[in-house]
Design an enzyme around this catalytic site. Structure first.
Site, PDB file in Angstrom:
ATOM      1  N   SER A   1     -13.607 -29.655  74.392  1.00 25.27           N
ATOM      2  CA  SER A   1     -13.750 -29.688  75.850  1.00 25.27           C
ATOM      3  C   SER A   1     -13.466 -31.098  76.326  1.00 25.27           C
ATOM      4  O   SER A   1     -13.235 -32.009  75.536  1.00 25.27           O
ATOM      5  CB  SER A   1     -15.157 -29.269  76.253  1.00 25.27           C
ATOM      6  N   LYS A   2     -13.515 -31.269  77.638  1.00 26.09           N
ATOM      7  CA  LYS A   2     -13.237 -32.561  78.260  1.00 26.09           C
ATOM      8  C   LYS A   2     -14.076 -33.695  77.669  1.00 26.09           C
ATOM      9  O   LYS A   2     -13.626 -34.837  77.631  1.00 26.09           O
ATOM     10  CB  LYS A   2     -13.527 -32.492  79.761  1.00 26.09           C
ATOM     11  N   ARG A   3     -15.284 -33.357  77.241  1.00 26.07           N
ATOM     12  CA  ARG A   3     -16.164 -34.351  76.624  1.00 26.07           C
ATOM     13  C   ARG A   3     -15.463 -35.076  75.480  1.00 26.07           C
ATOM     14  O   ARG A   3     -15.794 -36.201  75.148  1.00 26.07           O
ATOM     15  CB  ARG A   3     -17.395 -33.664  76.016  1.00 26.07           C
ATOM     16  N   HIS A   4     -14.568 -34.362  74.808  1.00 22.86           N
ATOM     17  CA  HIS A   4     -13.913 -34.942  73.633  1.00 22.86           C
ATOM     18  C   HIS A   4     -12.725 -35.845  73.985  1.00 22.86           C
ATOM     19  O   HIS A   4     -12.067 -36.367  73.103  1.00 22.86           O
ATOM     20  CB  HIS A   4     -13.424 -33.825  72.700  1.00 22.86           C
ATOM     21  N   GLY A   5     -12.437 -36.002  75.270  1.00 21.29           N
ATOM     22  CA  GLY A   5     -11.294 -36.845  75.660  1.00 21.29           C
ATOM     23  C   GLY A   5     -10.220 -35.996  76.304  1.00 21.29           C
ATOM     24  O   GLY A   5     -10.523 -34.970  76.905  1.00 21.29           O
TER      25      GLY A   5
END
Ligand code: GLU
Length: 492
Positions: free
Chosen positions: A263-267
């Site tokens: 997800s976006k959390r990962h970059g």
């Protein structure tokens, strides 16, 4: 199961609710690879029935991302005009409402679906009661066996029903032969009667998907694992309409390095971000292809042509794949360094232009600069900082630069350097000439070591450390070298 003598037709069916995610790009790519490998057709279908979230802007963005990746489709909205290309349109679900409606009516006529007038509050009440009694929370509609005449009377009074699918009362397993997961069994009572058309008249995904896949003659559905749970409902609809199933393949989930769903959390997770960050589409495709598929030749670096030639659904792996940024970076660097210089320049240039760098225009210079810098580039964007010292603009002298210029011998060194540059006979100097000049300064100014090297470096790049001058100086036009040396002397 479908007849495997039919020409292969696959589709990518994004919902236009944002940029194309790397997971979506992988789905698109596998379908594309399969179509191209089999000499089949690749269809782009837009699943935009979620009116609140689907936008024309997102559609254009997704199409732009597919174009950047080079995944051309044979049927679907035209990339420029968005007008339908192909004979199975419309390709946007929002333009197919009458089609879905006619099949909903057909299912009602066949007694396989019904108008249901349950309100949300009634459904919630049933849910709560089922949960309390330890039963699965499935709808038990009193309208299940109403006649069309009964329902029509109520509709005439202004009530707005949903159309609900009538799940078989007979308890049995639906068996899916999944191309990736093998046999998957779904007990029929896993789901209760489900909605096909909402009370607003908007059809739901599971219904549209079946109607479209059938009418568009889709032979293989390769899609994300998260849709596996939808497949039971879809199988029920195929059965009720007496249609053959396409082949299904549900691919592996993509995880971040922490083993959580990517997800976006990962970059960066959108193709657009990767394009802006200087990744090559062929490298991103190579990387995402290997998240869930492997080359029969165990190759890691593959061109799109290699992947088309080698692709088969039996090498799709059901195990979750981990998105490893470092590996992507390595692949990007490998593809980048293998590009012919002309092509590499074409790809690098927009980044340099965007950064407002003013660089010499001749090809020999570009070729030499690329030769020097490409081994330090992992992304196209890396070129910006590598080329920046070569741009025709005044240098920023750093605090350390000023310190080095304050040494007693520094002005003398830079003046000598400036004189040698001024006397130089051509626009550029070679590495050998630069070394020769450096030797001259050493002897004539009687300096060595950092007293020699650092002031020259400040006169070239504004700072006493960093880039190797014997590499940089031959790429700098004599005029730029003169301007910088004068600037450094003037401000000293
Ligand atoms: N619109 C769905 C999605 O974006 C596609 C589902 C399918 O391929 O059947 O996930």
């Amino acid at each position: 199961m479908s007849d495997n003598t039919r020409p292969v037709r696959v589709r990518f069916a994004p919902s236009p609710t944002g940029y194309l995610h790397v997971g979506g790009a992988r789905t698109a790519f596998y379908n594309y690879l399969y179509a191209r490998h089999m000499g089949g057709q690749f269809v782009l279908r837009i699943e935009d029935t979620d009116e609140a979230r689907s936008t024309e802007e997102s559609l254009r963005m997704q199409i732009g991302d597919l174009e950047w990746l080079g995944l051309t489709w044979d049927e679907g909205p035209d990339a420029k005009t968005l007008k339908d290309m192909g004979s199975h349109g419309p390709y946007r679900q929002s333009q197919r409402k009458e089609i879905y409606e006619s099949y909903a009516l057909k299912l009602i006529e066949l007694g396989k679906a019904y108008y249901c007038f349950l309100t949300d509050a009634e459904i919630e009440e049933q849910r709560a009661a089922s949960l309390k009694a330890g039963r699965p929370p499935q709808v038990d509609s009193p309208y299940r066996n109403w006649t069309v005449a009964q329902a029509s009377e109520r509709i005439a009074k202004g009530d707005k029903p949903v159309v609900r699918f009538k799940v078989t009362d007979e308890k049995r397993d639906y068996v899916l032969k999944d191309l990736v997961r093998g046999e998957v069994r779904f007990p029929s009572d896993m789901v209760g009667d489900f909605v096909l058309i909402r009370s607003t008249g908007m059809p739901v995904y599971n219904f549209c998907c079946v109607i479209d896949d059938h009418l568009m003659h889709i032979t293989h559905v390769l899609r994300a694992e998260e849709h596996l749970s939808n497949t039971l409902r879809q199988m029920m609809i195929y059965e009720a309409l007496g249609w053959d199933l396409p082949e299904f393949g549900h691919m592996s989930i993509i995880l971040g390095p922490d083993k959580q769903k990517l997800s976006k959390r990962h970059g960066a997770t959108s193709c657009f971000e990767y394009s802006q960050n200087g990744y090559l589409p062929e490298a991103l495709l190579n990387f995402i292809a290997l998240l869930g598929w492997s080359s029969p030749k165990a190759q890691e670096i593959l061109s799109v042509a290699d992947m088309i030639a080698q692709f088969s659904t039996d090498r799709l792996n059901p195990a979750a794949a981990v998105f490893d940024e470092q590996k992507l970076l390595w692949m990007n660097a490998t593809h980048l360094r293998a590009l012919p210089h002309r092509e590499l320049w074409e790809r690098v240039e927009p980044f340099l232009t965007k950064a407002n760098l003013k660089l010499p225009g001749d090809w020999a210079w570009r070729e030499q600069a690329l030769e020097v810098f490409k081994t330090s580039m992992q992304t196209l964007k890396d070129a910006v900082e590598l080329f920046r010292p070569l741009s025709r603009e005044p240098v920023d002298v750093t605090a350390e630069g000023k310190e080095a210029m304050a040494w007693e011998t520094s002005s003398k060194v830079v003046s000598k350097w400036k004189d040698l540059v001024a006397a130089h006979q051509s626009d550029f100097m070679t590495e050998a000439q630069f070394n020769e000049y450096q030797e001259k300064i050493k002897t004539e100014c009687e300096v060595k070591g950092k007293q020699l090297f650092q002031p020259i470096r400040v006169a070239v790049i504004g700072k006493p450390q960093g880039a190797e001058l014997k590499v940089l100086v031959p790429l700098l036009h004599k005029e730029i070298l003169l301007e910088r040396a004068s600037q450094v002397l003037a401000t000293n």
